[in-house]
Scaffold this motif. Structure first.
Motif, PDB file in Angstrom:
ATOM      1  N   GLY A 193       0.803  -1.221   0.000  1.00 15.05           N
ATOM      2  CA  GLY A 193       0.000   0.000   0.000  1.00 15.05           C
ATOM      3  C   GLY A 193       0.835   1.270   0.000  1.00 15.05           C
ATOM      4  N   THR A 194       2.174   1.098   0.050  1.00 17.53           N
ATOM      5  CA  THR A 194       3.066   2.263  -0.063  1.00 17.53           C
ATOM      6  C   THR A 194       3.970   2.063  -1.277  1.00 17.53           C
ATOM      7  OG1 THR A 194       4.952   1.387   1.194  1.00 17.53           O
ATOM      8  CG2 THR A 194       3.147   2.379   2.462  1.00 17.53           C
ATOM      9  N   ARG A 195       4.633   3.125  -1.676  1.00 19.18           N
ATOM     10  CA  ARG A 195       5.449   3.050  -2.886  1.00 19.18           C
ATOM     11  C   ARG A 195       6.828   3.654  -2.718  1.00 19.18           C
ATOM     12  NH1 ARG A 195       1.262   6.035  -6.732  1.00 19.18           N
ATOM     13  NH2 ARG A 195       0.681   6.900  -4.708  1.00 19.18           N
ATOM     14  N   LEU A 240     -10.202   4.302   9.320  1.00 20.13           N
ATOM     15  CA  LEU A 240      -9.104   4.318   8.336  1.00 20.13           C
ATOM     16  C   LEU A 240      -7.960   5.260   8.718  1.00 20.13           C
ATOM     17  CD1 LEU A 240     -11.063   4.201   4.951  1.00 20.13           C
ATOM     18  CD2 LEU A 240     -10.141   2.312   6.296  1.00 20.13           C
ATOM     19  N   VAL A 241      -8.107   5.949   9.860  1.00 19.66           N
ATOM     20  CA  VAL A 241      -7.019   6.828  10.309  1.00 19.66           C
ATOM     21  C   VAL A 241      -5.913   5.966  10.928  1.00 19.66           C
ATOM     22  CG1 VAL A 241      -6.373   8.602  11.985  1.00 19.66           C
ATOM     23  CG2 VAL A 241      -8.524   8.818  10.703  1.00 19.66           C
ATOM     24  N   PHE A 242      -4.688   6.141  10.457  1.00 22.56           N
ATOM     25  CA  PHE A 242      -3.550   5.455  11.078  1.00 22.56           C
ATOM     26  C   PHE A 242      -3.276   6.072  12.443  1.00 22.56           C
ATOM     27  CE2 PHE A 242      -2.105   4.056   6.770  1.00 22.56           C
ATOM     28  CZ  PHE A 242      -1.873   2.718   7.084  1.00 22.56           C
ATOM     29  N   LYS A 243      -3.298   5.244  13.494  1.00 25.74           N
ATOM     30  CA  LYS A 243      -3.050   5.756  14.841  1.00 25.74           C
ATOM     31  C   LYS A 243      -1.602   5.501  15.245  1.00 25.74           C
ATOM     32  CE  LYS A 243      -7.749   5.215  14.932  1.00 25.74           C
ATOM     33  NZ  LYS A 243      -8.503   4.369  13.959  1.00 25.74           N
ATOM     34  N   ILE A 244      -1.028   6.473  15.936  1.00 23.78           N
ATOM     35  CA  ILE A 244       0.361   6.374  16.395  1.00 23.78           C
ATOM     36  C   ILE A 244       0.359   5.937  17.858  1.00 23.78           C
ATOM     37  CG2 ILE A 244       2.485   7.663  16.794  1.00 23.78           C
ATOM     38  CD1 ILE A 244       1.932   7.900  13.966  1.00 23.78           C
ATOM     39  N   LEU A 245       1.182   4.958  18.139  1.00 27.05           N
ATOM     40  CA  LEU A 245       1.298   4.463  19.504  1.00 27.05           C
ATOM     41  C   LEU A 245       2.017   5.505  20.368  1.00 27.05           C
ATOM     42  CD1 LEU A 245       0.513   1.703  20.657  1.00 27.05           C
ATOM     43  CD2 LEU A 245       2.850   0.943  20.236  1.00 27.05           C
ATOM     44  N   ARG A 300      -7.689  -1.158   2.783  1.00 31.50           N
ATOM     45  CA  ARG A 300      -7.131  -2.419   2.303  1.00 31.50           C
ATOM     46  C   ARG A 300      -6.347  -2.126   1.015  1.00 31.50           C
ATOM     47  NH1 ARG A 300      -8.802  -7.501   3.475  1.00 31.50           N
ATOM     48  NH2 ARG A 300     -10.637  -6.677   4.514  1.00 31.50           N
ATOM     49  N   PRO A 301      -5.028  -2.407   0.999  1.00 29.92           N
ATOM     50  CA  PRO A 301      -4.260  -2.090  -0.207  1.00 29.92           C
ATOM     51  C   PRO A 301      -4.762  -2.913  -1.390  1.00 29.92           C
ATOM     52  CG  PRO A 301      -2.801  -2.721   1.621  1.00 29.92           C
ATOM     53  CD  PRO A 301      -4.195  -3.066   2.021  1.00 29.92           C
ATOM     54  N   HIS A 306      -4.886  -2.846  -6.114  1.00 34.97           N
ATOM     55  CA  HIS A 306      -4.335  -2.236  -7.317  1.00 34.97           C
ATOM     56  C   HIS A 306      -4.816  -0.788  -7.466  1.00 34.97           C
ATOM     57  CE1 HIS A 306      -2.542  -2.015 -11.230  1.00 34.97           C
ATOM     58  NE2 HIS A 306      -3.663  -1.512 -11.703  1.00 34.97           N
ATOM     59  N   GLY A 307      -3.873   0.134  -7.490  1.00 43.77           N
ATOM     60  CA  GLY A 307      -4.219   1.536  -7.711  1.00 43.77           C
ATOM     61  C   GLY A 307      -4.769   2.257  -6.496  1.00 43.77           C
ATOM     62  N   ARG A 308      -4.909   1.545  -5.372  1.00 47.05           N
ATOM     63  CA  ARG A 308      -5.344   2.231  -4.152  1.00 47.05           C
ATOM     64  C   ARG A 308      -4.237   2.108  -3.117  1.00 47.05           C
ATOM     65  NH1 ARG A 308     -10.926   0.691  -1.320  1.00 47.05           N
ATOM     66  NH2 ARG A 308     -11.750   1.542  -3.265  1.00 47.05           N
ATOM     67  N   PHE A 309      -3.762   3.260  -2.652  1.00 51.52           N
ATOM     68  CA  PHE A 309      -2.582   3.267  -1.791  1.00 51.52           C
ATOM     69  C   PHE A 309      -2.916   3.738  -0.378  1.00 51.52           C
ATOM     70  CE2 PHE A 309      -1.254   3.767  -6.182  1.00 51.52           C
ATOM     71  CZ  PHE A 309      -0.391   2.684  -6.292  1.00 51.52           C
ATOM     72  N   GLN A 310      -2.075   3.343   0.576  1.00 55.49           N
ATOM     73  CA  GLN A 310      -2.266   3.789   1.952  1.00 55.49           C
ATOM     74  C   GLN A 310      -1.571   5.126   2.181  1.00 55.49           C
ATOM     75  OE1 GLN A 310      -1.029   0.515   4.538  1.00 55.49           O
ATOM     76  NE2 GLN A 310      -3.105  -0.292   4.452  1.00 55.49           N
ATOM     77  N   GLU A 311      -0.620   5.436   1.319  1.00 52.13           N
ATOM     78  CA  GLU A 311       0.113   6.701   1.420  1.00 52.13           C
ATOM     79  C   GLU A 311       0.093   7.326   0.040  1.00 52.13           C
ATOM     80  OE1 GLU A 311       3.973   6.313   3.263  1.00 52.13           O
ATOM     81  OE2 GLU A 311       4.631   8.280   2.596  1.00 52.13           O
ATOM     82  N   PHE A 312      -0.515   8.488  -0.100  1.00 50.01           N
ATOM     83  CA  PHE A 312      -0.562   9.113  -1.422  1.00 50.01           C
ATOM     84  C   PHE A 312      -0.585  10.628  -1.303  1.00 50.01           C
ATOM     85  CE2 PHE A 312      -5.124  10.092  -1.300  1.00 50.01           C
ATOM     86  CZ  PHE A 312      -5.557   9.213  -0.321  1.00 50.01           C
TER      87      PHE A 312
END
Lengths: 453, 453
Positions: A10-12, A63-68, A135-136, A138-144
């Motif tokens: 999901g990242t590039r 869908l927000v990434f939470k930081i520990l 969910r990663p 094709h063409g959908r990224f977690q970081e964009f």
């Protein structure tokens, strides 16, 4: 220790060639944002959970990434809520920050927080990464990367006009001339729902209309039948099937409610402005344009390729009243547009709109014959670089064929050869990597020879 | 919902003026990286924990921001390790990713992962944010930008020469000419430790030397006395106090060990290269330069202001053997430098090195007298913008004094006035915002009048 290292799904990673094409797009965006009077800001990747959560609905929050929390703060983990299945409370006990999900909520936070440091109307643009724990696939990224331009604190329809002009200018400079810029107005969609008896189900009515491109008029009408009993199917079918929408007709069927009349008037002003000041691409009022279920309240805008609709919209935006009220700053109307970087990239790749020079890692390569030869060539290399031309000096004194092959792989235009023989004669040999031809010039004419061509 | 929203401590919002100054520095960096033949890459903010952890020592691992697993994966939290105080196991059970801590480990991961897609020697630069869960304090941030240029896969001393030249060129273009570029070599420091009897305590010896700027020669000697019994204090004092270090003298005192002799030879090559090809700033061999306890194994480089040493180094770098062996790619020597963006910014602000034009949000502002007036002015505004000049159109038809005050706050150069009177006469009034003078020109001469000045 990872045996075969990789970046997270999901990242590039962006390799030089792809990145230089992405930056080509971004540079044209940034230049035009500035030319249109927008100022650039940046906000951090990290935001407080209180800023992020509760702004995107339940699905969005998930869908927000939470930081520990760091250090010993992790010890405060609320085990009992984990055991009772209350994941949200558990997460709150060990996380106070997250990664930003979009650029709009951070903009609202920024404007509210810095309201005394900025002047309204505030025209800002922002080109930054955002993160979504989607969910990663094709063409959908977690970081964009999102590229947004917004105006906060002005109700003038001139902003919509300027944003449409900005779309047209940017896409024209990127090489597109086959686009359609669709516009509609949320208040018209509301009024339409009321007119066809779905005043109690406005959101569902808009949601049904939004699917027209995918499922067609018939299926949309079926869905609308479930929402309203009392409506003329024939009239709605005619409206939705019309090739050209008629603002005059809508004026006739709508109640003389000032709200929707103002909306019709606004669309009319935009369209008549662009009947005088033509765009390169087409502009079109589209009654079925709905742009999902988001926060828009006024004009909505979307940009599509006419020849390649499969790829979806490559830009969109609209007006939202009270952008900043979620952070207690009232009565700040916002209007903005977004450029879909990844889709624009795909479309430009397919349509071969990227200029050839982007394929070059560097323009000139100096072949290596040892440091003493380079010493006398150095002042000329400095001069070429000071003229903003790229020079790669091959680092090792190895076989020329190996050096040429390196230059070839990087699409260099010219290899500069200055070996023992050249040094004795005070000349430089130039190998044109496209034709394979070799020529020579005096050492002191090198800069002129290379930079005037 | 936050009452007074704010960004997290240790992070920053960048307002337009500060950002345009930061971007001014970044643009000069990027341009020169390219001119020197470096290619740009980007790696994601998110990296797998397996990539990040175990690379920076225990203290470093503690400072890596960990991302909470999303969705139901949080349920796998290992409560028993939390209860037994094994925080690391607990964290591993709920986190598989983190935010990158620097650009070097991601580079090593990238090179190893993409070794078949790139050609060696690989010259890359990267300008991206990194994150550290450090205690936030004045001038130390949790999210900040690193600007790195590295070469992977070449042992040639030419790389050190090119990187020093790159430092000099960039800093010269930023307006600095009072800097000193210090160089030293890790192998010389090792040999020095052995010569003075601290061969068992090389790291401690280097650490002691590293403090010389802060605590002075006397205190450094006291620390070294604790590491070694058998050394001539007088000889070491003379060496450390010397204004100019003598490579010839070191050659005499060092054993003819090929390793350190090669290092001396390398420094000699660098210094003699720059005695022929002069730098704008000074280059200096500094035997006390140590650059902390990091991974360098060869040449080390550091850049400081001679007139403002208080601010610390504004750039540094060096050579590290086996950069990528942590990811199972052997024998890839790396050498690179880093630019300290925040410190460069501070120093440029103090020394007033930023050009004045960066204070302008936009160059021209069009006063608003209603949309119909704007309609006839629009083609000329388009033309000015197409010439890459910034035009802000004031959005609302309000009092001129309010519009002028807005233009003033944004340091606009000229306000373009095209009201009813001007329209009738076919002219435009131009107000110079610096002098307050008004002049006029024919409408069709507007573009030339504004863009030729």
């Amino acid at each position: 220790m990872s045996k075969s290292p990789s970046n997270p799904k999901g990242t590039r990673d962006f390799l030089p060639l792809e990145l230089s094409k992405r930056n080509y797009i971004i540079n044209i965006l940034r230049k035009n944002f500035k030319n249109f009077g927008f100022s650039e800001i940046e906000t951090p990747a990290l935001e407080k959970s209180s800023t992020l959560l509760g702004k995107y609905g339940n699905e969005g929050d998930r869908l927000v990434f939470k930081i520990l929390n760091s250090g010993d703060k992790v010890k405060k983990a609320d085990i009992s809520s984990l055991q009772s299945g209350d994941l949200n409370s558990f997460i709150r006990s060990i996380s106070e920050k997250g990664l930003k999900y979009d650029l709009t909520v951070p903009l609202a936070r920024f404007v509210s927080q810095h309201q005394n440091e900025i002047t309204f109307p505030f025209k800002r643009f922002q080109i930054q990464n955002v993160w979504r724990a989607d969910r990663p696939q094709h063409g959908r990224f977690q970081e964009f990367t999102q590229c947004d331009a917004d105006v906060v604190g002005s109700n003038s329809v001139l902003q919509e006009i300027e944003l449409i002009k900005l779309y047209d200018t940017v896409f024209n400079q990127l090489g597109f001339s086959d686009l359609v810029i669709k516009i509609n107005h949320r208040r018209i969609l509301k009024e339409l729902a009321c007119y066809f008896g779905a005043g109690e189900n406005i959101v569902e009515f808009i949601t049904a209309l939004d699917k027209i491109d995918k499922i067609g008029v018939d299926k949309v009408l079926e869905e609308i039948k479930l929402l309203t009993l009392d409506f003329s199917e024939k009239e709605l079918r005619n409206l939705l099937s019309a090739k050209e929408f008629d603002l005059g007709y809508l004026k006739k069927i709508f109640s003389k409610n000032s709200d929707s009349f103002y909306a019709l008037d606004e669309l009319n002003q935009i369209l008549s402005y662009f009947s005088v000041n033509n765009l390169v691409n087409e502009i079109k009022f589209d009654l079925t344009l709905a742009r999902g279920l988001n926060y828009y309240t006024g004009t909505i805008i979307e940009v599509l390729s006419k020849t390649n609709q499969r790829i979806g919209s490559i830009g969109g935006g609209g007006r939202y009243d009270d952008l900043t009220s979620m952070f207690n700053l009232k009565n700040m109307s916002g209007v903005g547009i977004s450029f879909g970087l990844d889709r624009i990239y795909l479309l430009m790749e397919e349509s071969k709109l990227f200029p050839d020079y982007l394929d070059k890692s560097f323009e000139f390569m100096v072949a290596n014959f040892g440091i003493s030869n380079l010493e006398s060539l150095a002042p000329y290399v400095d001069e070429i670089r000071n003229k903003n031309r790229e020079v790669f000096i091959y680092p090792d004194n190895v076989k020329l064929t190996k050096q040429f092959s390196f230059a070839n792989k990087h699409n260099a235009s010219v290899v500069i050869i200055y070996g023992e023989n050249e040094r004795k004669e005070g000349i430089v040999t130039l190998k044109n990597m496209l034709t394979g031809d070799q020529s020579s010039c005096q050492l002191n004419e090198l800069v002129q020879t290379l930079t005037n061509s």
